[in-house]
Design a protein around this motif. Structure first.
Motif, short mmCIF file in Angstrom:
data_model
loop_
_atom_site.label_atom_id
_atom_site.label_comp_id
_atom_site.label_asym_id
_atom_site.label_seq_id
_atom_site.Cartn_x
_atom_site.Cartn_y
_atom_site.Cartn_z
N MET A 66 0.85 -1.18 0.00
CA MET A 66 0.00 0.00 0.00
C MET A 66 0.89 1.24 0.00
O MET A 66 2.04 1.19 0.43
N THR A 67 0.34 2.34 -0.48
CA THR A 67 1.11 3.58 -0.63
C THR A 67 0.62 4.64 0.34
O THR A 67 -0.59 4.84 0.50
N LYS A 68 1.57 5.35 0.98
CA LYS A 68 1.22 6.37 1.98
C LYS A 68 1.15 7.75 1.33
O LYS A 68 2.04 8.14 0.57
N ASN A 69 0.12 8.54 1.70
CA ASN A 69 0.03 9.91 1.23
C ASN A 69 0.62 10.87 2.28
O ASN A 69 1.13 10.44 3.31
N THR A 70 0.51 12.15 2.02
CA THR A 70 1.13 13.14 2.91
C THR A 70 0.46 13.21 4.28
O THR A 70 1.05 13.72 5.23
N GLU A 71 -0.76 12.72 4.38
CA GLU A 71 -1.48 12.74 5.66
C GLU A 71 -1.23 11.48 6.49
O GLU A 71 -1.76 11.35 7.58
N GLY A 72 -0.47 10.55 5.94
CA GLY A 72 -0.18 9.32 6.67
C GLY A 72 -1.17 8.21 6.44
O GLY A 72 -1.19 7.22 7.19
N VAL A 73 -2.01 8.35 5.40
CA VAL A 73 -2.98 7.31 5.06
C VAL A 73 -2.41 6.42 3.96
O VAL A 73 -2.04 6.91 2.89
N TRP A 74 -2.37 5.12 4.25
CA TRP A 74 -1.90 4.14 3.27
C TRP A 74 -3.11 3.61 2.51
O TRP A 74 -4.14 3.30 3.10
N SER A 75 -2.97 3.48 1.17
CA SER A 75 -4.10 3.03 0.36
C SER A 75 -3.64 2.16 -0.79
O SER A 75 -2.49 2.24 -1.24
N VAL A 76 -4.56 1.32 -1.25
CA VAL A 76 -4.35 0.54 -2.47
C VAL A 76 -5.73 0.20 -3.04
O VAL A 76 -6.68 0.01 -2.29
N THR A 77 -5.81 0.18 -4.35
CA THR A 77 -7.03 -0.24 -5.03
C THR A 77 -6.77 -1.59 -5.66
O THR A 77 -5.80 -1.76 -6.40
#
Length: 384
Positions: A66-77
Motif C-alpha cells: 500500500m502507498t502512503k500519502n502526505t497525511e499518513g494514510v496508506w491506500s491501495v485499489t
C-alpha cells in the motif's frame, strides 16, 4: 480572586487531562470503498508505519503493498473482485490488524479479519431486501461442567405475532475456531432465510447457532487458558472434544431450545448441519443420535472409512433403515478444499454401503463463500 484563580487552574488541568485521554486523531478514513467497477480501495491510517500491506483476503490479495500519502494514510485499489463477502486484513510493520474504519468483522477465536461485501448487479441470495425479516437474538444456557454456554438464535418472520404456531429447528454449527456469531455475521443465514421464506422457497424455521468449542467456554469461565488447537482432525483429542459438544447439544442445547422456543419437538422437525469442524460434529452427533435428527447437512467435512467401520456400524449395517431414517444426508465440498479428497473417499464409502446421500461439489476452497452456496442448496429442502 483566589477562588477565581483556583477555578481557572482546575479548568486548565481538566482540559489538559481531557486532551491527553483522547485517542490520536488524523484525517477521516473511508475504508473499504467499493468502486462501480468492482474494484475496492482499502485505506489505513498509520503515519509512523514503515510498511503496510493488504492481505488475508480470499479474493487474491496476498501482501499487496500500500502507498502512503502526505497525511499518513496508506491506500491501495485492488480488483475487480467477484461479488461476494470476503475477509481481509492489514499487515502493519509485520503485525496483522483489522481495518479500524470498518465495523464489519469476522468473528473467530484465533483471528479478527474485517469483511468487505462486493454487491452483484442482481441481488445475491444473502442481500438485504425489502421483505419481512426474522429476529436474531442471543441466549445463555446451562452448559457442560457447570459452565454457561452461548447461542445465537434466528426466529422467522411472524414468530412473535402468532403465539400458537410451532416451528422446526435447524441446529447449525460453525467451523473450527469460529464462534456462534459466524453463521449470521459472515454466512448471513438470517438474510438468506428471510429471502427464501418470503419467496416460498424455504419453510419458516428456527435456527439455533451454538458455539462449537465448549472447552473454551469452560476455560474462560474458570480463569484458564483456552485449549490449543487439535493436532489431528480425527485424532483422539479431536474426537473427545467432539463428544463433549455432542453431549452439550443433546443434553443441554436441545432441551433449552425446546423449553424456551415454540418448536415441533420430534426428529422429523429437527435438522443438524455444520461447516468444517462443525460438519464433523454434525455427522458424529447425528450418527450417534439417529432418534433425534431426520436431516443432516455436512458442509466441507467427512468421517473416514476407518472410523465409520469402527464407530458407526449402526449406520452401515442396515442401509435400508438408515435411508429411511435420514430424509436428507447432504455432503457439500469445494474442488479446491483441502478436505476434498477425504470427502470424496467418504462419499465413495457411502456408495459402497448403499447409503443414500446428496452430493454437491462446487468451485473454490474451504471458505465461507462456499458455505453460503451449501446453505442455498440445503435450506430449501429441509423439513419438506
Amino acid at each position: 480572586m483566589k477562588k477565581q484563580i483556583l477555578l481557572i487552574v482546575t479548568l486548565l488541568v481538566c482540559l489538559v487531562h481531557f486532551a491527553i485521554s483522547q485517542p490520536p486523531r488524523g484525517p477521516f478514513v473511508i475504508s473499504p470503498k467499493v468502486n462501480p467497477d468492482k474494484t475496492v480501495t482499502f485505506s489505513y491510517l498509520a503515519p509512523n508505519a514503515t510498511t503496510v500491506l493488504l492481505g488475508g483476503g480470499q479474493f487474491g490479495a496476498v501482501d499487496v503493498p500500500m502507498t502512503k500519502n502526505t497525511e499518513g494514510v496508506w491506500s491501495v485499489t485492488f480488483g475487480p473482485i467477484k461479488p461476494d463477502i470476503y475477509p481481509y486484513s492489514f499487515k502493519v510493520d509485520g503485525v496483522t490488524v483489522m481495518d479500524p474504519a470498518n465495523v464489519a468483522f469476522f468473528p473467530n477465536e484465533r483471528f479478527k479479519g474485517s469483511l468487505v461485501e462486493i454487491p452483484s448487479d442482481v441481488p445475491a441470495i444473502y442481500a438485504l431486501k425489502n421483505v419481512p425479516h426474522g429476529t436474531v437474538s442471543y441466549d445463555y444456557y446451562p452448559s457442560v461442567e457447570g459452565s454457561t454456554g452461548t447461542l445465537v438464535v434466528y426466529t422467522p418472520p411472524g414468530y412473535t405475532k402468532d403465539k400458537s404456531k410451532k416451528y422446526p429447528v435447524y441446529y447449525l454449527i460453525s467451523g473450527t475456531t469460529d464462534t456462534e456469531e459466524t453463521f449470521w455475521k459472515v454466512g448471513k443465514t438470517n438474510l438468506i432465510l428471510d429471502n427464501m421464506i418470503s419467496e416460498g422457497i424455504a419453510k419458516p424455521m428456527i435456527v439455533v447457532m451454538p458455539y462449537g468449542n465448549p472447552m473454551a467456554k469452560i476455560a474462560e469461565q474458570t480463569g484458564k487458558d483456552k485449549p490449543a488447537d487439535v493436532m489431528s482432525r480425527d485424532g483422539e483429542d479431536a474426537l473427545r472434544r467432539m463428544k463433549m459438544f455432542e453431549i452439550d447439544l443433546i443434553r443441554h442445547i436441545i432441551p433449552f431450545t425446546e423449553k424456551n422456543y415454540r418448536t415441533i419437538a420430534n426428529r422429523d422437525n429437527r435438522a443438524i448441519g455444520g461447516f468444517s469442524r462443525g460438519g464433523g460434529q454434525t455427522l458424529r452427533t447425528a450418527f450417534n443420535n439417529v432418534d433425534k435428527f431426520a436431516y443432516v447437512c455436512s458442509y466441507a467435512s467427512y468421517i473416514s472409512p476407518a472410523e465409520m467401520d469402527k464407530s458407526f456400524t449402526n449406520i452401515t449395517a442396515n442401509p435400508a433403515k438408515t435411508n429411511k431414517d435420514f430424509k436428507l444426508l447432504f455432503s457439500g465440498i469445494g474442488r479446491e478444499d483441502f478436505l476434498y479428497k477425504g470427502t470424496l473417499e467418504w462419499e465413495n464409502y457411502l456408495k459402497e454401503k448403499k447409503i443414500n446421500f446428496k452430493s454437491y461439489v462446487t468451485d473454490g476452497g474451504h471458505t465461507w463463500m462456499n458455505v453460503k452456496k451449501y446453505m442455498n442448496e440445503t435450506l430449501p429442502i429441509l423439513f419438506k
